[in-house]
Design a protein around this motif. Sequence first.
Motif, short mmCIF file in Angstrom:
data_model
loop_
_atom_site.label_atom_id
_atom_site.label_comp_id
_atom_site.label_asym_id
_atom_site.label_seq_id
_atom_site.Cartn_x
_atom_site.Cartn_y
_atom_site.Cartn_z
N ASN A 35 0.82 -1.21 0.00
CA ASN A 35 0.00 0.00 0.00
C ASN A 35 0.86 1.26 0.00
O ASN A 35 0.39 2.34 0.34
CB ASN A 35 -0.93 0.01 1.21
CG ASN A 35 -0.19 0.12 2.52
OD1 ASN A 35 0.96 -0.31 2.63
ND2 ASN A 35 -0.83 0.68 3.53
N THR A 54 -2.10 3.85 1.28
CA THR A 54 -3.51 3.64 0.97
C THR A 54 -4.10 2.61 1.94
O THR A 54 -3.39 1.99 2.72
CB THR A 54 -3.67 3.16 -0.48
OG1 THR A 54 -2.89 1.96 -0.66
CG2 THR A 54 -3.17 4.22 -1.45
N ARG A 55 -5.41 2.43 1.87
CA ARG A 55 -6.08 1.53 2.79
C ARG A 55 -5.91 0.07 2.39
O ARG A 55 -5.96 -0.82 3.23
CB ARG A 55 -7.57 1.88 2.87
CG ARG A 55 -7.83 3.26 3.44
CD ARG A 55 -9.30 3.62 3.44
NE ARG A 55 -10.05 2.78 4.37
CZ ARG A 55 -11.06 2.00 4.01
NH1 ARG A 55 -11.42 1.93 2.74
NH2 ARG A 55 -11.70 1.29 4.90
N VAL A 73 -4.35 4.38 -6.99
CA VAL A 73 -5.64 3.75 -6.73
C VAL A 73 -5.39 2.38 -6.12
O VAL A 73 -4.57 1.60 -6.63
CB VAL A 73 -6.47 3.62 -8.02
CG1 VAL A 73 -7.88 3.14 -7.69
CG2 VAL A 73 -6.52 4.93 -8.77
N ASP A 74 -6.09 2.08 -5.04
CA ASP A 74 -5.91 0.79 -4.39
C ASP A 74 -7.01 -0.18 -4.82
O ASP A 74 -7.86 0.15 -5.65
CB ASP A 74 -5.88 0.94 -2.86
CG ASP A 74 -7.18 1.49 -2.29
OD1 ASP A 74 -8.17 1.59 -3.05
OD2 ASP A 74 -7.22 1.83 -1.10
N ASP A 78 -10.28 3.38 -3.64
CA ASP A 78 -9.86 4.66 -3.07
C ASP A 78 -8.65 5.18 -3.82
O ASP A 78 -7.72 4.43 -4.11
CB ASP A 78 -9.51 4.50 -1.59
CG ASP A 78 -10.75 4.24 -0.75
OD1 ASP A 78 -11.82 4.76 -1.10
OD2 ASP A 78 -10.64 3.51 0.26
N LEU A 80 -5.66 8.37 -4.29
CA LEU A 80 -4.90 9.46 -3.71
C LEU A 80 -4.28 10.26 -4.84
O LEU A 80 -3.64 9.71 -5.74
CB LEU A 80 -3.78 8.94 -2.80
CG LEU A 80 -4.16 8.09 -1.60
CD1 LEU A 80 -2.90 7.67 -0.85
CD2 LEU A 80 -5.07 8.85 -0.67
N ARG A 92 -8.13 13.25 -1.89
CA ARG A 92 -8.60 11.86 -1.76
C ARG A 92 -9.94 11.73 -2.47
O ARG A 92 -10.78 12.63 -2.42
CB ARG A 92 -8.73 11.44 -0.29
CG ARG A 92 -7.40 11.48 0.47
CD ARG A 92 -7.60 11.09 1.93
NE ARG A 92 -6.35 11.20 2.69
CZ ARG A 92 -5.48 10.21 2.84
NH1 ARG A 92 -5.74 9.03 2.30
NH2 ARG A 92 -4.38 10.39 3.52
N HIS A 94 -12.94 8.58 -4.01
CA HIS A 94 -13.39 7.19 -4.06
C HIS A 94 -14.15 6.97 -5.36
O HIS A 94 -15.13 7.66 -5.65
CB HIS A 94 -14.29 6.87 -2.86
CG HIS A 94 -14.65 5.41 -2.77
ND1 HIS A 94 -13.71 4.41 -2.64
CD2 HIS A 94 -15.86 4.78 -2.80
CE1 HIS A 94 -14.32 3.23 -2.60
NE2 HIS A 94 -15.62 3.44 -2.70
N LYS A 96 -15.85 4.34 -6.19
CA LYS A 96 -17.05 3.51 -5.98
C LYS A 96 -17.01 2.23 -6.81
O LYS A 96 -17.96 1.86 -7.48
CB LYS A 96 -18.32 4.30 -6.29
CG LYS A 96 -18.50 5.52 -5.41
CD LYS A 96 -19.76 6.29 -5.77
CE LYS A 96 -19.91 7.52 -4.90
NZ LYS A 96 -21.13 8.30 -5.25
#
Length: 924
Positions: A35, A54-55, A73-74, A78, A80, A92, A94, A96
């Motif tokens: 990440n 990232t998450r 993009v993770d 999500d 960044l 940040r 998302h 979706k």
Amino acid sequence: MKFAYRFSNLLGTVYRCGNLNFTCDGNSVISPVGNRVTVFDLKNNKSDTLPLATRYNIKCVGLSPDGRLAIIVDEGGDALLASLVCRAVLHRFHFKGAVHSVSFSPDGRKFVVTKGNLAQMYHAPGRKREFNAFVLDKTYFGPYDETTCIDWTDDSRCFAVGSKDMSTWVFGAERWDNLIYYALGGHKDAIVGCFFESSSLDLYTLSQDGALCVWQCDTPPEGLRLKAPAGWKADLLQREGEDEDEDEDEDEDEAERETTIRGKAAPAAEEQRGKVQYSRVAKYFFNKEGDFNHLTAAAYHKKVHLLVTGFASGIFHLHELPEFNLIHSLSVSDQRVSSIAINGSGDWIAFGCSGLGQLLVWEWQSESYVLKQQGHFNSMVSLAYSPDGQYIVTGGDDSKVKVWNTLSGFCFITFTEHSSGVTGVTFTTTGYVIVTSSMDGTVRAFDLHRYRNFRTFTSPRPTQFSCVAVDSSGDIVSAGAQDSFEILIWSMQTGRLLDVLSGHEGPISGLCFNPMKSVLASASWDRTVRLWDMADSWRTTETLALTSDALAVTFRPDGAELAVATLNSQITFWDPESAVQTGSIEGRHDLKTGRKELDKITAKHSAKGKAFTTLCYSADGQSILAGGMSKFVCIYHVKEQILRKKFEISCNLSLDAMEEFLNRRKMTEFGNLALIDQDAMEEGGVTIPLPGVKKGDMSSRHFKPEIRVTSLRFSPTGRCWAATTTEGLLIYSLDARMLFDPFELDTSVTPAQMRAALCQRDFTRAILTAFRLNERKLLQEALESVPWDEIGVISSSLPDLYVEKVLEFLASSFEESRHLEFYLIWTQKLLMVHGQQLKSRVGTLLPAVQFLQKSIQRHWDDVSKLCDWNRYNMQYALAVSKQRGLKRPSEPPGSEEEADASEDDDSSLHLLRRGPGDGDGPLA
């Protein structure tokens, strides 16, 4: 401020998954590592991990054409928006949904994201601050399955999207009249890559079964016509056109025949032209070596016309298009090539293999490696710092021992002599010998001068070693057995077994030598710690009784205290002389372990069974670092027995035991979604050779590694500490550049007062004022203003309290300043004048002196290499001049002797170009 450690770098892992990118100058590779994102500078031979995370694991990275911005993009969708200049997160977002790829347009105004079976085009963020950096422009539909790849034309007018439904779609970035979308077929498998030709709409498409289709377009990019607006836009533009017509007095009949498109007149002849048409002009097939040798990655350089393709077997091909001429066909490894990237000049090609965590940069013209790095295949188990802090050695479950340079972040040597997992590593006091223990029943010693295994210590009967330790003299090597409960002692000089220490009734979990005495401390699962006297027939001097199983043991740097971590989450401190417990720390509440996906109990109850498994004292001995089966690393004050600071080593939810509470979204009427084999239908899904095995061959298809800290070590300089974790080798350091940390500050201490003292040549007062402000630029200005012949006088006038601060500043200045001799004079004068006073504060000054030694040692190595090279050049010049002086002047030119001499000169010149030591040592 003393414990303001921040994440500095990530070593031990060079590539995990995702796509590789070259920077715009072509000198650096941007690689996603879990990440996080690591930038490998190939020109300066350095690696740097950005301080952002990232998450989940990173899926794709899009780089702007100017190289300033990156969209990361993770796996969870999500994103960044990161600035590669200031190394910070700007925005940040998302998306979706899971994103497969992201790509900026060549003009940098827009970027396209493929998500599911559609492509979305966004306005790229500008340099000004915006409320919403990502503004959706259009959504393109067409593919019936997931999209896989994106490519733009050079003029940013169109882009192509490949899909798993075996089709490639060409979309217009604007509302073109003769091109809205165009679908291309001709393949029998999923599309891996699609590439436009330079300054053309001609297209190359590659599928997973190894087929290449060449598509020719009948319309040049300049032939695309903007579509006439309709509705209120057309009315508005018509009014503007009428105003222009009245000003220019044009005929009404001619004005009616014109079509106004965005305020510009389009000839009527263009309306009669047909739509854009594609035709397939060629189809090629790659040589397949087996049924499962699928094409997995591809990259194309438009200027050089170079196509690079990677396959599941680890083979990559280089072809020249459009003739499809094969240039190279080589193998990276036996694992699939996950990502390929080509730099701007087309000279370097980067390959990423996620199976082995391997990153390679290949220069195809010279057929040589620019970079070849690979982390540990499985988790790292142990680490050790060299005495000067320049190197870190790590051992992993993959039976490899790797040595890392802390300055560059690269691994420069890998030892593969062990045949099973490495359980312990350590340096000798000289710093040039590494001793390792392994589960294969051997303890090996490696030489860092010649890079070889020069000693192998074995036991009389087969056993598995769980830990290793070397005494301060480097003559005695000890290792603890996991199955026979014994401690074996060898001699480093002879390699002979000296003694076998028996007495423990459980596996040996840790060994540690007293730094000041020949005393060995051994921790065991039998709830005891035994102290062995190496000077008195290896007898047991003391036995410390514990309340639970001992997991780790370590001595304080001065040898006056012993710390033991036990299974009940406690850290107990002992006096080794009197065998009396001096304190204890309860760490159960500080561990805060997370909840696994398949756990039936909460994280709060799960923490009751966790404990610290590794300990390390700070350089001054006042604090202790502890970590274990948790994502937290704790620093405790030993005397006060309180928690000073707690570090969260990872926020990656792709790892197990990260979430504190149960995720209700994963609970369905059929059970937990974690039990469902999610990767069974994917191409990269792992087969199941051995059911239930999760360590070694990753046999579980849906495998999530558990977050944990296996080893911790403070640097001898005290400026940083390292941890081997599931993520890799994490380095935390004191970044004092961003901190304002004054010392004895009052209203009279200002930069103006310091400069006024410099004008009055009161150097002592100026230096003291600068150190009280503790600003690096002011410190450098004050010290460098002192004339070199007055340094001795100024050093003698400094108070003892400031000598340590001056030494720390000098040590840090050696790493970046060019005034080497000037700072060496400062160091010599300070140590000569204040040497006797500093002896009384050896414990507090030890980190500063070791930091100073590390910096001077690095310069000494560089200068010694330069001196050896100059000496070699002078010897060569003397040999050539002597050889020419011995020639007889009566010899005619072109004689046999002169020809022999010229051959000798050529051979000497060849040696000179090669240089001393070229080709020796490992490939970095």
